[in-house]
Write a protein that holds these residues in place. Structure first.
Motif, PDB file in Angstrom:
ATOM      1  N   THR A   1     -80.140  17.234  30.734  1.00  0.00           N
ATOM      2  CA  THR A   1     -79.586  16.303  29.749  1.00  0.00           C
ATOM      3  C   THR A   1     -78.625  15.323  30.402  1.00  0.00           C
ATOM      4  OG1 THR A   1     -79.773  18.019  28.035  1.00  0.00           O
ATOM      5  CG2 THR A   1     -78.324  16.154  27.577  1.00  0.00           C
ATOM      6  N   ALA A   2     -77.753  15.830  31.258  1.00  0.00           N
ATOM      7  CA  ALA A   2     -76.776  14.968  31.923  1.00  0.00           C
ATOM      8  C   ALA A   2     -77.459  13.960  32.842  1.00  0.00           C
ATOM      9  CB  ALA A   2     -75.784  15.816  32.718  1.00  0.00           C
ATOM     10  N   MET A   3     -78.432  14.405  33.638  1.00  0.00           N
ATOM     11  CA  MET A   3     -79.087  13.507  34.577  1.00  0.00           C
ATOM     12  C   MET A   3     -79.936  12.456  33.867  1.00  0.00           C
ATOM     13  SD  MET A   3     -78.137  14.173  37.680  1.00  0.00           S
ATOM     14  CE  MET A   3     -76.522  14.394  36.933  1.00  0.00           C
ATOM     15  N   GLU A   4     -80.618  12.842  32.807  1.00  0.00           N
ATOM     16  CA  GLU A   4     -81.424  11.878  32.072  1.00  0.00           C
ATOM     17  C   GLU A   4     -80.541  10.813  31.415  1.00  0.00           C
ATOM     18  OE1 GLU A   4     -84.657  11.065  31.345  1.00  0.00           O
ATOM     19  OE2 GLU A   4     -85.160  12.356  33.038  1.00  0.00           O
ATOM     20  N   PHE A   5     -79.396  11.234  30.905  1.00  0.00           N
ATOM     21  CA  PHE A   5     -78.488  10.266  30.285  1.00  0.00           C
ATOM     22  C   PHE A   5     -77.914   9.322  31.331  1.00  0.00           C
ATOM     23  CE2 PHE A   5     -74.275   8.894  28.948  1.00  0.00           C
ATOM     24  CZ  PHE A   5     -74.532   8.386  27.674  1.00  0.00           C
ATOM     25  N   LEU A   6     -77.482   9.867  32.456  1.00  0.00           N
ATOM     26  CA  LEU A   6     -76.860   9.037  33.487  1.00  0.00           C
ATOM     27  C   LEU A   6     -77.869   8.122  34.167  1.00  0.00           C
ATOM     28  CD1 LEU A   6     -74.402  11.578  35.168  1.00  0.00           C
ATOM     29  CD2 LEU A   6     -73.824   9.664  33.675  1.00  0.00           C
ATOM     30  N   LYS A   7     -79.139   8.500  34.155  1.00  0.00           N
ATOM     31  CA  LYS A   7     -80.158   7.667  34.797  1.00  0.00           C
ATOM     32  C   LYS A   7     -80.282   6.313  34.105  1.00  0.00           C
ATOM     33  CE  LYS A   7     -84.534   8.540  34.258  1.00  0.00           C
ATOM     34  NZ  LYS A   7     -85.896   9.149  34.346  1.00  0.00           N
ATOM     35  N   SER A   8     -80.113   6.307  32.791  1.00  0.00           N
ATOM     36  CA  SER A   8     -80.219   5.060  32.042  1.00  0.00           C
ATOM     37  C   SER A   8     -78.864   4.458  31.696  1.00  0.00           C
ATOM     38  CB  SER A   8     -81.011   5.296  30.746  1.00  0.00           C
ATOM     39  OG  SER A   8     -80.394   6.311  29.964  1.00  0.00           O
ATOM     40  N   ALA A   9     -77.786   5.205  31.895  1.00  0.00           N
ATOM     41  CA  ALA A   9     -76.449   4.696  31.591  1.00  0.00           C
ATOM     42  C   ALA A   9     -75.847   4.062  32.838  1.00  0.00           C
ATOM     43  CB  ALA A   9     -75.557   5.824  31.070  1.00  0.00           C
ATOM     44  N   GLY A  10     -74.671   3.494  32.676  1.00  0.00           N
ATOM     45  CA  GLY A  10     -74.004   2.874  33.804  1.00  0.00           C
ATOM     46  C   GLY A  10     -73.279   3.893  34.659  1.00  0.00           C
TER      47      GLY A  10
ATOM     48  N   ASP B   1     -70.062   3.936  35.180  1.00  0.00           N
ATOM     49  CA  ASP B   1     -68.639   3.918  34.850  1.00  0.00           C
ATOM     50  C   ASP B   1     -68.182   5.295  34.407  1.00  0.00           C
ATOM     51  OD1 ASP B   1     -68.642   3.558  31.461  1.00  0.00           O
ATOM     52  OD2 ASP B   1     -70.458   3.084  32.588  1.00  0.00           O
ATOM     53  N   PRO B   2     -66.871   5.556  34.423  1.00  0.00           N
ATOM     54  CA  PRO B   2     -66.349   6.860  34.003  1.00  0.00           C
ATOM     55  C   PRO B   2     -66.688   7.220  32.565  1.00  0.00           C
ATOM     56  CG  PRO B   2     -64.689   5.655  35.240  1.00  0.00           C
ATOM     57  CD  PRO B   2     -65.816   4.706  35.004  1.00  0.00           C
ATOM     58  N   GLY B   3     -66.788   6.202  31.695  1.00  0.00           N
ATOM     59  CA  GLY B   3     -67.142   6.486  30.306  1.00  0.00           C
ATOM     60  C   GLY B   3     -68.503   7.142  30.182  1.00  0.00           C
ATOM     61  N   SER B   4     -69.460   6.690  30.978  1.00  0.00           N
ATOM     62  CA  SER B   4     -70.789   7.296  30.966  1.00  0.00           C
ATOM     63  C   SER B   4     -70.740   8.738  31.456  1.00  0.00           C
ATOM     64  CB  SER B   4     -71.748   6.484  31.842  1.00  0.00           C
ATOM     65  OG  SER B   4     -71.889   5.171  31.363  1.00  0.00           O
ATOM     66  N   ALA B   5     -69.873   9.003  32.434  1.00  0.00           N
ATOM     67  CA  ALA B   5     -69.736  10.365  32.955  1.00  0.00           C
ATOM     68  C   ALA B   5     -69.207  11.306  31.873  1.00  0.00           C
ATOM     69  CB  ALA B   5     -68.811  10.372  34.167  1.00  0.00           C
ATOM     70  N   PHE B   6     -68.184  10.870  31.143  1.00  0.00           N
ATOM     71  CA  PHE B   6     -67.635  11.712  30.076  1.00  0.00           C
ATOM     72  C   PHE B   6     -68.641  11.892  28.937  1.00  0.00           C
ATOM     73  CE2 PHE B   6     -63.527  10.387  31.984  1.00  0.00           C
ATOM     74  CZ  PHE B   6     -62.997  11.650  32.175  1.00  0.00           C
ATOM     75  N   ALA B   7     -69.406  10.839  28.645  1.00  0.00           N
ATOM     76  CA  ALA B   7     -70.424  10.950  27.599  1.00  0.00           C
ATOM     77  C   ALA B   7     -71.508  11.940  28.000  1.00  0.00           C
ATOM     78  CB  ALA B   7     -71.027   9.577  27.320  1.00  0.00           C
ATOM     79  N   ALA B   8     -71.946  11.869  29.271  1.00  0.00           N
ATOM     80  CA  ALA B   8     -72.954  12.812  29.765  1.00  0.00           C
ATOM     81  C   ALA B   8     -72.426  14.235  29.745  1.00  0.00           C
ATOM     82  CB  ALA B   8     -73.385  12.412  31.173  1.00  0.00           C
ATOM     83  N   LEU B   9     -71.164  14.378  30.112  1.00  0.00           N
ATOM     84  CA  LEU B   9     -70.556  15.702  30.109  1.00  0.00           C
ATOM     85  C   LEU B   9     -70.504  16.281  28.697  1.00  0.00           C
ATOM     86  CD1 LEU B   9     -69.041  17.903  31.717  1.00  0.00           C
ATOM     87  CD2 LEU B   9     -66.926  16.641  31.280  1.00  0.00           C
ATOM     88  N   GLY B  10     -70.045  15.475  27.740  1.00  0.00           N
ATOM     89  CA  GLY B  10     -69.977  15.953  26.362  1.00  0.00           C
ATOM     90  C   GLY B  10     -71.339  16.248  25.783  1.00  0.00           C
ATOM     91  N   LEU B  11     -72.341  15.407  26.095  1.00  0.00           N
ATOM     92  CA  LEU B  11     -73.681  15.623  25.572  1.00  0.00           C
ATOM     93  C   LEU B  11     -74.299  16.891  26.131  1.00  0.00           C
ATOM     94  CD1 LEU B  11     -76.000  14.481  23.874  1.00  0.00           C
ATOM     95  CD2 LEU B  11     -76.758  13.201  25.891  1.00  0.00           C
ATOM     96  N   SER B  12     -74.165  17.113  27.433  1.00  0.00           N
ATOM     97  CA  SER B  12     -74.760  18.305  28.049  1.00  0.00           C
ATOM     98  C   SER B  12     -74.098  19.581  27.555  1.00  0.00           C
ATOM     99  CB  SER B  12     -74.667  18.208  29.574  1.00  0.00           C
ATOM    100  OG  SER B  12     -73.315  18.101  29.984  1.00  0.00           O
ATOM    101  N   LEU B  13     -72.775  19.555  27.428  1.00  0.00           N
ATOM    102  CA  LEU B  13     -72.080  20.747  26.942  1.00  0.00           C
ATOM    103  C   LEU B  13     -72.382  21.001  25.466  1.00  0.00           C
ATOM    104  CD1 LEU B  13     -68.559  20.482  28.655  1.00  0.00           C
ATOM    105  CD2 LEU B  13     -70.618  21.673  29.419  1.00  0.00           C
ATOM    106  N   GLY B  14     -72.554  19.923  24.697  1.00  0.00           N
ATOM    107  CA  GLY B  14     -72.914  20.099  23.289  1.00  0.00           C
ATOM    108  C   GLY B  14     -74.283  20.734  23.130  1.00  0.00           C
ATOM    109  N   VAL B  15     -75.245  20.296  23.934  1.00  0.00           N
ATOM    110  CA  VAL B  15     -76.587  20.882  23.882  1.00  0.00           C
ATOM    111  C   VAL B  15     -76.551  22.343  24.298  1.00  0.00           C
ATOM    112  CG1 VAL B  15     -78.883  20.806  24.925  1.00  0.00           C
ATOM    113  CG2 VAL B  15     -77.768  18.685  24.211  1.00  0.00           C
TER     114      VAL B  15
END
Length: 365
Positions: free
Chosen positions: A95-104, A106-120
């Protein structure tokens, strides 16, 4: 402190499983030290000021094992088991890698990927808890189903392909340093402290142990097992998600077939080494930490000694079996009985000899 008070305290220490886990870590480090006298050396990288050395590598490698062992200890304490932690790691990483592959990047994308992966990951743990607490499935069956389904879900997320991404902030989680110490290990220790305080400073730990010891009696005492089971399995899934983030952020790549592969076995071994009984009841967070460090040290030792990959499982099994035998009360009792028999069959004490001599004189008179 006199000798009589020292002996019982020493016996209590020896009877603790985590003591033998620490002894096993020391023995493995000694084995590596014999091969390379500079094995324990820690130096400072002059270019960036980071600490480098085999011990630092062991601390970094122990972080994901520590996370899943912590969750596994709580689950096993309720009398259950979670076989899905490895697959949940893969899902969180995918989940984290797929999100970051299409996101930027920036640190905001990192926190979003972190929250999404932990939520899943927490959601998958919640499903496990619901199957156990409300549907009534056996923990072995429900988590086994999730283990198979989770690995398939990770392949669906990535399209069956290994996925990589680039994000400096996300990579820093596993590869960064604070005061020369790996960030990933510091984060793992922080999570352990938080979970330990929540579990031991509240009634949650007592209720978890009560459910594991006697579910019916705990229910009659007012403990609601469904809510506790739901909480414990959700927490196990969340911690497995943290471990998945640690694993994929190291190389910024998720391998849906290898990420988290057989990590559930390492988690169970770490928990058992730490003194948590598979039958449920009392658990030890400190023991889980020792067990995780032992597994990481053992993995590092296998590589350092150049043991072939085909013989690696056998080597790990030998070390674990020996450690479990040393921890066994029955084995220690048997050796104790043999020592007592040897003492009884040894030379006759001087007081007994004097007594026999006095009886002989009396008979002669």
């Amino acid at each position: 402190m006199n000798e009589s008070t020292k002996r019982p305290s020493l016996l209590r220490l020896v009877r603790r499983p985590m003591f033998w886990g620490a002894v096993a870590i020391a023995a493995l480090l000694l084995l590596n030290l014999i091969k390379d006298p500079a094995y324990l050396a820690i130096s400072v990288n002059p270019s960036n000021g980071h600490l480098v050395g085999n011990l630092i590598d062991i601390l970094r490698a122990s972080a994901p094992i520590l996370m899943i062992a912590l969750g596994m200890a709580l689950v096993i304490a309720t009398g259950g088991i979670d076989l899905s932690v490895g697959s949940v790691m893969a899902v969180a990483g995918a989940t984290a890698m797929e999100f970051l592959k299409s996101a930027g990047g920036d640190p905001g994308s990192a926190f979003a990927a972190l929250g999404l992966s932990l939520g899943v990951a927490a959601l998958l743990g919640l499903v496990n808890g619901a199957l156990v607490a409300f549907v009534g499935l056996q923990p072995f069956i429900s988590t086994l189903v999730m283990m198979l389904a989770g690995r398939g879900l990770a392949k669906v997320v990535t399209g069956g392909q290994n996925t990589n991404a680039e994000n400096g902030m996300f990579r820093w989680i596993a590869n960064g340093y604070v005061l020369g110490i790996p960030v990933v290990f510091l984060l793992a220790i922080a999570v352990v402290i938080v979970v330990g305080l929540v579990v031991r400073r509240s009634a949650l730990g007592l209720m978890v142990e009560a459910i594991g010891i006697n579910p019916k009696a705990s229910r009659m005492a007012g403990v609601r097992p469904r809510g506790i089971l739901l909480t414990v399995y959700t927490l196990s899934g969340l911690l497995a998600g943290v471990a998945g983030v640690f694993a994929v952020s190291t190389v910024m790549t998720v391998d849906v077939s290898r990420t988290g592969y057989q990590m559930e076995l390492d988690a169970i071994l770490a928990v058992v080494i730490g003194g948590t009984a598979l039958t449920g009841g009392k658990f030890s967070i400190n023991g889980a930490v020792i067990g995780a460090l032992l597994i990481a040290t053992l993995n590092k030792t296998v590589l350092f000694l150049g043991i072939s990959s085909s013989a690696t499982p056998a080597f790990k099994a030998i070390v674990i079996v020996v450690l479990c035998l040393v921890q066994s009360e029955k084995v220690r009792a048997r050796f104790s009985r043999r020592r007592n028999r040897g003492a009884e069959s040894g030379p006759m004490p001087q007081t007994a000899l004097l007594k026999l001599g006095a009886e002989g004189k009396g008979a002669g008179a």
